[in-house]
Enzyme design. Structure first.
Site, PDB file in Angstrom:
ATOM      1  CB  CYS A   1       7.726  34.303 133.721  1.00 11.14           C
ATOM      2  SG  CYS A   1       6.949  32.768 134.223  1.00 11.14           S
TER       3      CYS A   1
HETATM    4  N1  COA Z   1       8.793  13.830 143.168  1.00 13.11           N
HETATM    5  C1  COA Z   1       9.856  13.016 143.278  1.00 13.11           C
HETATM    6  N2  COA Z   1      10.804  12.881 142.323  1.00 13.11           N
HETATM    7  C2  COA Z   1      10.645  13.604 141.194  1.00 13.11           C
HETATM    8  C3  COA Z   1       9.561  14.472 141.006  1.00 13.11           C
HETATM    9  C4  COA Z   1       8.612  14.565 142.045  1.00 13.11           C
HETATM   10  N3  COA Z   1       7.545  15.373 141.948  1.00 13.11           N
HETATM   11  N4  COA Z   1       9.666  15.055 139.800  1.00 13.11           N
HETATM   12  C5  COA Z   1      10.794  14.573 139.240  1.00 13.11           C
HETATM   13  N5  COA Z   1      11.384  13.693 140.088  1.00 13.11           N
HETATM   14  C6  COA Z   1      12.609  12.911 139.841  1.00 13.11           C
HETATM   15  C7  COA Z   1      12.814  12.618 138.387  1.00 13.11           C
HETATM   16  O1  COA Z   1      12.127  11.436 138.033  1.00 13.11           O
HETATM   17  C8  COA Z   1      14.307  12.441 138.313  1.00 13.11           C
HETATM   18  O2  COA Z   1      14.651  11.158 138.759  1.00 13.11           O
HETATM   19  P1  COA Z   1      15.869  10.325 138.111  1.00 13.11           P
HETATM   20  O3  COA Z   1      17.093  11.157 138.432  1.00 13.11           O
HETATM   21  O4  COA Z   1      15.798   9.034 138.818  1.00 13.11           O
HETATM   22  O5  COA Z   1      15.577  10.278 136.652  1.00 13.11           O
HETATM   23  C9  COA Z   1      14.830  13.446 139.345  1.00 13.11           C
HETATM   24  O6  COA Z   1      13.738  13.695 140.236  1.00 13.11           O
HETATM   25  C10 COA Z   1      15.301  14.749 138.749  1.00 13.11           C
HETATM   26  O7  COA Z   1      14.290  15.236 137.855  1.00 13.11           O
HETATM   27  P2  COA Z   1      14.423  16.597 137.076  1.00 13.11           P
HETATM   28  O8  COA Z   1      13.174  16.864 136.304  1.00 13.11           O
HETATM   29  O9  COA Z   1      15.717  16.592 136.328  1.00 13.11           O
HETATM   30  O10 COA Z   1      14.463  17.614 138.311  1.00 13.11           O
HETATM   31  P3  COA Z   1      15.227  18.964 138.459  1.00 13.11           P
HETATM   32  O11 COA Z   1      16.284  18.814 139.449  1.00 13.11           O
HETATM   33  O12 COA Z   1      15.577  19.586 137.143  1.00 13.11           O
HETATM   34  O13 COA Z   1      14.080  19.898 139.128  1.00 13.11           O
HETATM   35  C11 COA Z   1      12.558  21.633 138.451  1.00 13.11           C
HETATM   36  C12 COA Z   1      12.881  20.135 138.432  1.00 13.11           C
HETATM   37  C13 COA Z   1      11.322  21.864 137.582  1.00 13.11           C
HETATM   38  C14 COA Z   1      12.291  22.043 139.876  1.00 13.11           C
HETATM   39  C15 COA Z   1      13.755  22.436 137.896  1.00 13.11           C
HETATM   40  O14 COA Z   1      14.233  21.858 136.710  1.00 13.11           O
HETATM   41  C16 COA Z   1      13.449  23.885 137.634  1.00 13.11           C
HETATM   42  O15 COA Z   1      12.938  24.599 138.477  1.00 13.11           O
HETATM   43  N6  COA Z   1      13.818  24.388 136.444  1.00 13.11           N
HETATM   44  C17 COA Z   1      13.608  25.757 136.063  1.00 13.11           C
HETATM   45  C18 COA Z   1      12.199  25.902 135.722  1.00 13.11           C
HETATM   46  C19 COA Z   1      11.779  27.296 135.384  1.00 13.11           C
HETATM   47  O16 COA Z   1      12.342  28.286 135.792  1.00 13.11           O
HETATM   48  N7  COA Z   1      10.757  27.364 134.616  1.00 13.11           N
HETATM   49  C20 COA Z   1      10.149  28.577 134.287  1.00 13.11           C
HETATM   50  C21 COA Z   1       8.726  28.367 134.515  1.00 13.11           C
HETATM   51  S1  COA Z   1       7.864  29.796 134.179  1.00 13.11           S
END
Ligand code: COA
Length: 371
Positions: free
Chosen positions: A156
């Site tokens: 990225c």
């Molecule tokens: N639909 C519904 N629920 C979902 C889901 C989806 N697609 N994906 C995950 N969940 C649920 C999970 O099961 C979890 O449920 P639980 O609390 O009952 O266990 C909950 O949502 C939270 O999951 P989590 O993975 O911890 O979500 P999050 O709040 O961390 O958000 C991202 C996920 C990926 C959006 C976030 O972590 C993020 O953007 N991180 C930074 C990523 C980044 O910058 N990466 C660089 C890439 S180049």
């Protein structure tokens, strides 16, 4: 020392979009089919049932509302969930070069530059369509640029790292004008069947023309660039040429993007804020003196947190523009799209920061000033 500017940028946006609702409908159809097909094993406790995704979660967790893609049909086909790109013969322009060329042409047109003025092309992107010949050399050839070209990949942060290499080439005199091109076909490195990340990415290409300040008026003076890397496995993709040598069949999931999103969020936000603050201080500037931050576009809350750490208050969208709601995460192109679409209202002397962060970990910042 030679003064260096970002003279102009270009953007190629695919014509097709996928809304969260369309994405989730296709994903949930896939889930229902998978669970029906594996009902007996799921009932016996041998494998876990897949869980549905939700458009509401996606927008709330990431800020993403839709993404642009090069092939919508393949991604939304529940029996496929992957883009379909027709193979091209070697004598045809390859897809990644094609979208890079489109963005580059716009940057050249905006700068009023002829290809004869450009001495080098850097293709800086998260994924190269092939190892060689370099994508940059193909783009250089398609545009009719003399000089040299090479590829570089810092995930990225490829674009900001590319800007520094281009600026160094201009400063050292090895090139007068360098095109940095960022074709990001993220739809092909994403596992669209993984609920945790299927909503994250989109396709796009950007281009940045970096050149000697004395080649013309206008543009943005590059006051400084600062790059940093710190190894982490929290964002990883094991696709590579050694995969062919494995004795066992390749695990396809392992060869696509995967991440520990929560950890990335927690670890990268403070690193990025600290990085930008330190960079500005080294240049005798403060965050309060920055008119606009064009941050990497991965997650809305992440950007809000970084801006809050820097400004000690919430940033407005005017101060830290958001494009991920429309484009999703477009890897290295994200901060450049944010800049491209949100800079014309700034006036002479205004200070800005382009900053990327991502896999590696890698962070790159470019402090610029409107001329
Ligand atoms: N639909 C519904 N629920 C979902 C889901 C989806 N697609 N994906 C995950 N969940 C649920 C999970 O099961 C979890 O449920 P639980 O609390 O009952 O266990 C909950 O949502 C939270 O999951 P989590 O993975 O911890 O979500 P999050 O709040 O961390 O958000 C991202 C996920 C990926 C959006 C976030 O972590 C993020 O953007 N991180 C930074 C990523 C980044 O910058 N990466 C660089 C890439 S180049």
């Amino acid at each position: 020392m030679t003064d260096v500017v970002i003279r102009a940028t270009g953007l190629f946006t695919p014509s097709q979009t996928i809304s969260n609702e369309e994405l989730v409908a296709a994903f949930n159809t896939y889930v229902a089919r998978y669970n029906a097909e594996h009902a007996a094993r799921i009932a016996a406790g041998e494998i876990a049932a897949l869980v549905e995704s939700s458009a509401e979660f996606i927008e709330k967790a990431s800020g993403i509302k839709q993404r642009y893609v090069l092939d919508k049909a393949g991604v939304l086909d529940p029996a496929r969930m992957y883009p379909r790109f027709a193979p091209r013969p070697d004598d045809a322009l390859s897809l990644e070069a094609e979208i890079g060329v489109a963005a580059a042409r716009e940057a050249l047109a905006r700068a009023g530059r002829d290809v004869a003025d450009v001495d080098a092309v850097i293709c800086a992107a998260s994924n190269m369509q092939r190892p060689y010949p370099a994508m940059a050399v193909e783009i250089q050839h398609a545009l009719g640029i003399k000089g040299f070209a090479f590829d570089m990949n810092v995930a990225c942060s490829s674009a900001t790292f590319g800007i520094e290499q281009a600026a160094n080439a201009v400063r050292s005199g090895s090139a007068r004008s360098v095109l940095v091109v960022n074709p990001e076909i993220c739809s092909a490195h994403l596992e669209w069947r993984d609920r945790d990340c299927h909503f994250i990415f989109g396709d796009v290409a950007t281009a940045i023309l970096v050149e000697r300040a004395d080649m013309g008026d206008g543009g943005w003076a590059i006051l400084g660039t600062k790059l940093a890397t710190s190894f982490s496995n929290n964002i990883r993709n094991n696709a590579g040429f050694l995969n062919r040598c494995e004795d066992t069949p390749a695990d396809a999931r392992d060869k696509l993007f995967r991440q520990e999103g929560r950890k990335v969020f927690k670890e990268v936000c403070p690193m990025a804020a600290e990085h930008i603050g330190t960079h500005l201080a080294a240049l005798g500037r403060t965050p309060a003196g920055v008119r606009r931050f064009w941050l990497h576009q991965a997650n809305l809350s992440m950007n809000q947190l970084i801006a809050r750490r820097l400004l000690e208050r919430d940033a407005t969208f005017d101060e830290a523009p958001v494009i991920l709601d429309q484009y999703a995460n477009t890897a290295s192109a994200g901060s450049i799209i944010a800049f491209h679409l949100n800079h014309e209202d700034l006036t002479e002397g205004d200070l800005g920061v382009i900053c990327s962060f991502g896999a590696g970990y890698s962070i790159g910042s470019v402090v610029i000033q409107r001329r």
